[in-house]
Design a protein around this motif. Structure first.
Motif, PDB file in Angstrom:
ATOM      1  N   GLU A 117      33.928  31.257  40.221  1.00 17.56           N
ATOM      2  CA  GLU A 117      33.351  31.114  39.178  1.00 17.56           C
ATOM      3  C   GLU A 117      33.619  29.699  39.070  1.00 17.56           C
ATOM      4  O   GLU A 117      34.548  29.595  38.878  1.00 17.56           O
ATOM      5  CB  GLU A 117      33.936  31.949  38.041  1.00 17.56           C
ATOM      6  N   ILE A 118      32.429  28.767  38.577  1.00 17.35           N
ATOM      7  CA  ILE A 118      32.698  27.368  38.682  1.00 17.35           C
ATOM      8  C   ILE A 118      32.262  27.102  37.166  1.00 17.35           C
ATOM      9  O   ILE A 118      31.366  27.697  36.732  1.00 17.35           O
ATOM     10  CB  ILE A 118      32.417  26.505  40.086  1.00 17.35           C
ATOM     11  N   PRO A 119      32.341  26.181  36.540  1.00 15.61           N
ATOM     12  CA  PRO A 119      34.132  25.539  37.135  1.00 15.61           C
ATOM     13  C   PRO A 119      34.778  26.465  36.934  1.00 15.61           C
ATOM     14  O   PRO A 119      35.434  27.381  35.841  1.00 15.61           O
ATOM     15  CB  PRO A 119      34.203  24.014  35.909  1.00 15.61           C
ATOM     16  N   LEU A 120      35.814  25.687  38.001  1.00 13.48           N
ATOM     17  CA  LEU A 120      37.432  26.091  38.415  1.00 13.48           C
ATOM     18  C   LEU A 120      38.143  25.929  36.883  1.00 13.48           C
ATOM     19  O   LEU A 120      38.790  24.882  37.690  1.00 13.48           O
ATOM     20  CB  LEU A 120      37.585  26.536  39.410  1.00 13.48           C
ATOM     21  N   THR A 121      38.547  25.867  35.936  1.00  9.91           N
ATOM     22  CA  THR A 121      38.892  25.321  35.550  1.00  9.91           C
ATOM     23  C   THR A 121      40.286  25.884  35.271  1.00  9.91           C
ATOM     24  O   THR A 121      40.299  26.344  35.326  1.00  9.91           O
ATOM     25  CB  THR A 121      38.558  24.994  33.205  1.00  9.91           C
ATOM     26  N   PRO A 122      41.636  25.090  34.351  1.00 12.29           N
ATOM     27  CA  PRO A 122      42.806  25.620  34.635  1.00 12.29           C
ATOM     28  C   PRO A 122      43.078  27.155  33.501  1.00 12.29           C
ATOM     29  O   PRO A 122      43.780  27.722  33.958  1.00 12.29           O
ATOM     30  CB  PRO A 122      43.370  24.314  33.675  1.00 12.29           C
ATOM     31  N   GLU A 123      42.072  27.053  32.535  1.00 15.43           N
ATOM     32  CA  GLU A 123      41.691  28.159  31.909  1.00 15.43           C
ATOM     33  C   GLU A 123      41.609  29.847  32.637  1.00 15.43           C
ATOM     34  O   GLU A 123      42.076  30.313  33.003  1.00 15.43           O
ATOM     35  CB  GLU A 123      41.363  28.355  30.870  1.00 15.43           C
TER      36      GLU A 123
ATOM     37  N   LEU B 112      41.188  29.580  35.865  1.00 20.26           N
ATOM     38  CA  LEU B 112      42.936  29.612  37.252  1.00 20.26           C
ATOM     39  C   LEU B 112      43.653  30.575  36.543  1.00 20.26           C
ATOM     40  O   LEU B 112      43.598  31.557  37.416  1.00 20.26           O
ATOM     41  CB  LEU B 112      43.112  28.810  37.559  1.00 20.26           C
ATOM     42  N   MET B 113      43.998  30.148  35.724  1.00 24.94           N
ATOM     43  CA  MET B 113      45.353  31.449  35.070  1.00 24.94           C
ATOM     44  C   MET B 113      44.476  32.692  34.786  1.00 24.94           C
ATOM     45  O   MET B 113      45.365  34.041  35.040  1.00 24.94           O
ATOM     46  CB  MET B 113      45.684  30.902  33.123  1.00 24.94           C
ATOM     47  N   ALA B 114      43.848  33.141  34.607  1.00 25.43           N
ATOM     48  CA  ALA B 114      42.597  34.241  34.136  1.00 25.43           C
ATOM     49  C   ALA B 114      43.140  35.127  35.339  1.00 25.43           C
ATOM     50  O   ALA B 114      43.279  36.549  35.779  1.00 25.43           O
ATOM     51  CB  ALA B 114      41.554  34.239  33.254  1.00 25.43           C
TER      52      ALA B 114
END
Lengths: 728, 276
Positions: A711-717, A719-721
């Motif tokens: 899924e994008i945007p691959l925000t840091p949040e 990526l954390m999940a």
């Protein structure tokens, strides 16, 4: 050749629409819906301003059909009592003071009896949400090749994946803006736009005016990216309505927040892949479902969906392909044209999915691409036989070599096992983009272009193509100078003014250099013929001589679009030659993931592109670097935050685009496979580079982390999940 | 809108005493961001301090660095002594907005704007800075760590101006500043932390995780006691005791807690041999 208007832009001398000198005019402002769906029960005018000073326009002031026409008549210019998205225009105000006009916007309250809005395009709507057709489907399209059911059933391995992309805002530097005034009976529209004749097309039915009574002039335009393809028609119509009612000039300039929350964006998508492969990685079957959010009105959604499904299978050969596409009506701001036009979504899914398949097969993702990559003589999903002689493997190999792909992979493997919290990875994408309009689109556009020879021997190109930062002016001057044997200083490009220039089609779809540029060449040839220039003799002398023989007459070389021979497209069944030419490319991205912050930093980026003949390397390189930057940004940073159908982050402090510090060096190399029907062999360059950027970045993240982001945007949040709390 | 342009501190304090509704303005970098949208601000009166030259310079005393009320980030970035002695000031200053912002924005303005995401405040607080407030009634001094009492609430009366910020000169053996924004420049902090250790003990200061920038006593206690920390998650209970992050338009509470834990854990592991 240096960019013709470069110095004036660089030094701030260029005048954009908001800079044009103007006296005794009104500032326009747009009152918008606060709700995503419902009946307007009342409009309350507060007492904070003196309303007698205002010109106010509502839907009853529209002389013709209340619609912003391009493909359909469904989108009202001003809501006629019912609204279908937040920020839908309801009323127009105009006042001599911009400040007072702004204050007035806060004094008007549009009261809406809210009906339940359809806000999720992924699921089929319940009956109370249906507002378009029987099921809120704006458009359905499909492509069939071979027998997918059987091939999937017989495939030893079937790999599935669901990929999602978010909305993206264009963030052109210059916001939307128009100026409208009456010149005798002619309504003059000046403003920031890509397509002057689209504006004419929209204004004619709404204002009940003929083409002679509407004159549209493009002013220097500070970026478009598709956001100034269809949307300016709305702004022009609004400015025009205010000017017609007030009988004085009206300036309508959006501020950044209004521009971000109320204008079109890239279509969000959800794309599902089911792919049958054998143990060696050969593709046996591709079943693909493309679902897009169309928003509250049709705009250009059917053609965006069309381009998405045509490219959805990627640049691979497979005998059995089924692609189903649907675009959903929702009560959100209408989605519209954006660089790539559905193809970035399609390629995000298929190029991410190729890495997922490779991971499943424990295969090198490059090798998987290599063995399936389409070869001359093979066919695309629509059955188009590819035979352009392009060495696609050479493009991939060059990108791998430039990026030191193999060495980096080994280095990362060692480094990642030693570092406490930094993980590096390298990933690639291979992709393509059809240049120009799809199928018979170019034939229907019927583009025309003139080249005029003046009595002093100077030459001017008359066309509706527009400069928006991409370099059209410079390229056309260069093409005409080469063709005529002229000094570029003696060639100019006429201001795009619909009362002066013929309709050479819209400036969209990577068509300008390739398609319209070819018209420049052919019109130059016609000019030579008409001037009676002997082969090899100076054309300038012939033009001057012609004028002495024909005083007072105009010398116009003309060209009209002619399709390349042998192109056949079956619109009904989506079969055949979808595009006259494709651009082919490969990207390699190297990233570093910080497990402390879950941030992804792109360290290096290599792009190898076949865009046919490169007409101007500096401009072409700029297009590639800009496209890659916009693609990286879409992949990692840009997120529209929604609440009840309204964008919450309509500011550049919280809608994040990259600074120079967020971008890697973007290393560009061209391999040139000329296209015989493009100007000097050129194919499209504007959109291609954006198409493959996001999957290359995410494939690198997958390599770095061992997880498969979808899924994008691959925000840091996000990526954390994906990584979970356990450190890897 | 009216703007007063005092030429001296005495004049400025006099104006403020006469009309405490005046909005003092230094670099204007917080005020002007929303200027076109927030038309209600246009009706207020402003005290433009740019002509009060005496507030601009900073100076090094024997035992402290004294920032003036108008000292900018850039003034400190250009001061080589600060790079050596108080490097976190430089780290923070260089990550504020852009160079343009750094040359206009002031440390004192950052303090009184009282944003939970302020970048200048955490490092000043980790260095035990003291806020000096002047009014026509006299002078008061408040430790920065006790300056805030709630979201945008602080121990400054409307007639007071921040005229100095006093930063003690001490020897530090651990100094950390981390700012996590959504991009590398021009970014508002999603989570940030400043850590120091000197003879005065550990200081841990976090921003964007509470209604105001604050010290983290539970984390400081863990470090003082030298308790065993096996991984970043071991810091989460202390973090939850000290701060109360929220979900907002920029990030989530969960992200802020996790990242704060990981930054502290890995940075201390890198820099502090006794940690772990």
């Amino acid at each position: 050749m240096l960019r013709r208007e470069g110095l004036s832009k660089l030094t701030g001398q260029e005048r954009y629409v908001d800079d044009l000198p103007l006296e005794d005019f009104l500032w326009g402002a747009t009152v918008r819906s606060p709700a995503p769906r419902g009946r307007i029960s009342n409009i309350v005018f507060g007492d904070g301003v003196d309303w007698s000073e205002f010109v106010i326009v509502d839907h009853t002031d529209i002389p013709g059909r209340n619609a912003v026409y391009l493909m359909e008549y469904d989108q009202p210019a001003l809501a006629p009592g019912y609204v279908r998205h937040v920020h839908e225009p309801v009323l127009l105000l105009a006042h001599p003071s911009r400040e007072v006009a702004r204050r007035a916007l806060r004094e008007v309250q549009v009261i809406v009896d809210v009906d339940p809005p359809a806000l999720d395009f992924r699921s089929l709507p319940s009956p109370d949400l249906i507002q378009y057709g029987e099921d809120n489907v704006l458009k359905r399209l499909s492509i069939q090749k071979g027998d997918v059911e059987r091939a999937l059933a017989e495939s030893p391995i079937v790999v599935e994946g669901v990929y999602e992309t978010g909305a993206q805002e264009h963030v052109y530097l210059e916001t939307q803006g128009m100026l409208a005034y009456l010149d005798d009976d002619v309504l003059v529209i000046k403003g920031s736009m890509q397509c002057p004749y689209y504006v004419v097309k929209a204004l004619k039915p709404a204002l009940n005016r003929s083409e002679e009574e509407i004159r549209v002039i493009q002013t220097p335009t500070g970026g478009g990216f598709g956001g100034k393809e269809e949307f300016p028609s709305m702004v022009a119509l609004h400015a025009g309505l205010l000017a017609l009612k007030s009988r004085v000039p009206v300036k309508l300039i959006y501020d950044r927040t209004e521009d971000m929350v109320a204008t079109t964006k890239r279509h969000p998508s959800q794309i599902r892949h089911r792919t049958g492969v054998d143990e060696n990685g050969h593709l046996i079957a591709q079943e693909i479902e493309v679902v897009m959010d169309g928003g509250a009105y049709v705009t250009l959604t059917p053609v965006v969906l069309s381009r998405a499904i045509i490219h959805a299978a990627g640049l691979y050969h497979c005998d059995n392909v089924r692609i189903l596409g649907r675009a959903m009506f929702t009560n959100s701001v209408p989605y519209g044209a954006f660089r790539g036009f559905g193809n970035p979504q399609a390629h995000f899914a298929v190029e991410r999915h190729m890495d997922v398949i490779a991971d499943r097969l424990r295969m090198d993702p490059v090798e998987l691409r290599r063995i399936n990559m389409i070869r001359d003589g093979q066919t695309t999903a629509t059955g188009q036989v590819i035979g352009d002689g392009v060495d696609r493997l050479q493009i991939v190999d060059r990108a791998l070599a430039l990026s030191n792909y193999e060495r980096r992979r080994r280095e990362h493997w060692l480094r990642n096992s030693e570092h406490r919290y930094l993980r590096r990875g390298i990933g690639m994408s291979a992709f393509y983009h059809g240049a120009g309009f799809t199928g018979s689109g170019e034939v229907m556009l019927d583009s025309r272009l003139h080249v005029e020879g003046h009595p002093d021997g100077k030459v001017q190109v008359l066309c509706a193509s527009t400069e928006m930062g991409q370099g059209q002016i410079t390229i056309f001057i260069q093409l005409a100078a080469d063709r005529l044997g002229y000094d570029p200083a003696e060639i100019s490009i006429a201001e795009p003014d619909t009362h002066r220039v013929p309709d050479s089609g819209p400036t969209v779809g990577s068509r300008t250099a390739m398609v319209v540029g070819r018209l420049v060449e052919r019109a130059c040839d016609d000019l030579c013929r008409q001037a009676g220039a002997a082969r090899g003799a100076p054309v300038k002398d012939a033009i001057i001589a012609w004028h002495s023989a024909h005083p007072g007459e105009r010398l116009l070389g003309k060209a009209r679009y002619e399709p390349p021979p042998g192109i056949e497209w079956d619109e009904e069944n989506y079969l055949g030659d979808a595009y006259g030419a494709f651009g082919w490319a490969a990207h390699v991205a190297e990233v570093e993931v910080d497990l402390r912050t879950y941030g992804v930093r792109v360290l290096d980026f290599v792009s190898v592109q076949d865009v046919g003949t490169v007409l101007n390397e500096t401009l072409a390189r700029g297009q590639v670097q800009g496209g890659v930057a916009q693609g990286i940004s879409w992949a990692l940073l840009e997120e529209c935050v929604w609440k009840d159908g309204a964008m919450q982050n309509g500011q550049l402090t919280n809608y994040i685009i990259p600074t120079s510090g967020d971008l890697p060096p973007i290393r560009v190399e061209f391999v040139e496979f000329p296209y015989e029907h493009g100007a000097q062999g050129a194919k499209g360059v504007g959109e291609l580079p954006l198409v493959g950027a996001a999957p290359a970045v995410l494939n690198a993240v997958a390599a770095a982390t061992g997880r498969q982001p979808t899924e994008i945007p691959l925000t840091p949040e996000r990526l954390m999940a994906l990584l979970g709390n356990g450190d890897r | 809108m009216s703007v007063l342009l005092p030429g001296s501190l005495a004049e400025a304090l006099g104006s403020l005493a006469a009309d405490p509704d005046l909005v003092p303005m230094a670099g204007g970098t917080d005020l002007l961001v929303h200027w076109p949208q927030r038309t209600e601000l246009h009706e207020r009166s402003y005290l433009d301090l740019s002509g009060v030259e005496e507030l601009r310079p900073h100076r090094w005393e024997a035992d402290e660095l004294v920032l003036g009320g108008l000292t900018t980030y850039w003034d400190i970035i250009e001061d080589r002594r600060a790079w050596n002695e108080l490097p976190l000031l430089i780290d923070a200053a260089r990550q504020v907005g852009s160079v343009q912002i750094q040359t206009r924005g002031s440390w004192a303005g950052n303090i009184v704007n009282a944003s939970p995401a302020a970048d200048g405040v955490p490092v000043l607080m980790a260095y035990d800075a003291v806020v000096v407030l002047d009014s026509t009634r006299g002078r008061s001094e408040v430790p920065l760590s006790g300056f805030y009492s709630g979201y945008k609430e602080m121990r400054r009366s409307p007639d007071e101006l921040v005229t100095e910020i006093r930063v003690p000169r001490r020897a530090y053996d651990v100094q950390i500043f981390e700012k996590v924004g959504s991009r590398r420049a021009q970014a508002i902090t999603k989570v940030g932390v400043a850590v120091t250790r000197s003879d005065a003990g550990w200081r841990v200061v976090a921003n964007s995780v509470a209604p105001f920038v604050c010290r983290c006593p539970a984390l400081e206690r863990i470090l003082e006691e030298g308790a065993a920390v096996g991984g970043p998650d071991d810091l989460l209970p202390g973090i939850r005791e000290d701060v109360s992050p929220i979900d907002d338009i920029r990030s989530t509470a969960e992200y802020r807690e996790n990242v704060l834990a990981r930054l502290l854990y890995y940075d201390l592991l890198d820099l502090c041999p006794s940690f772990g």
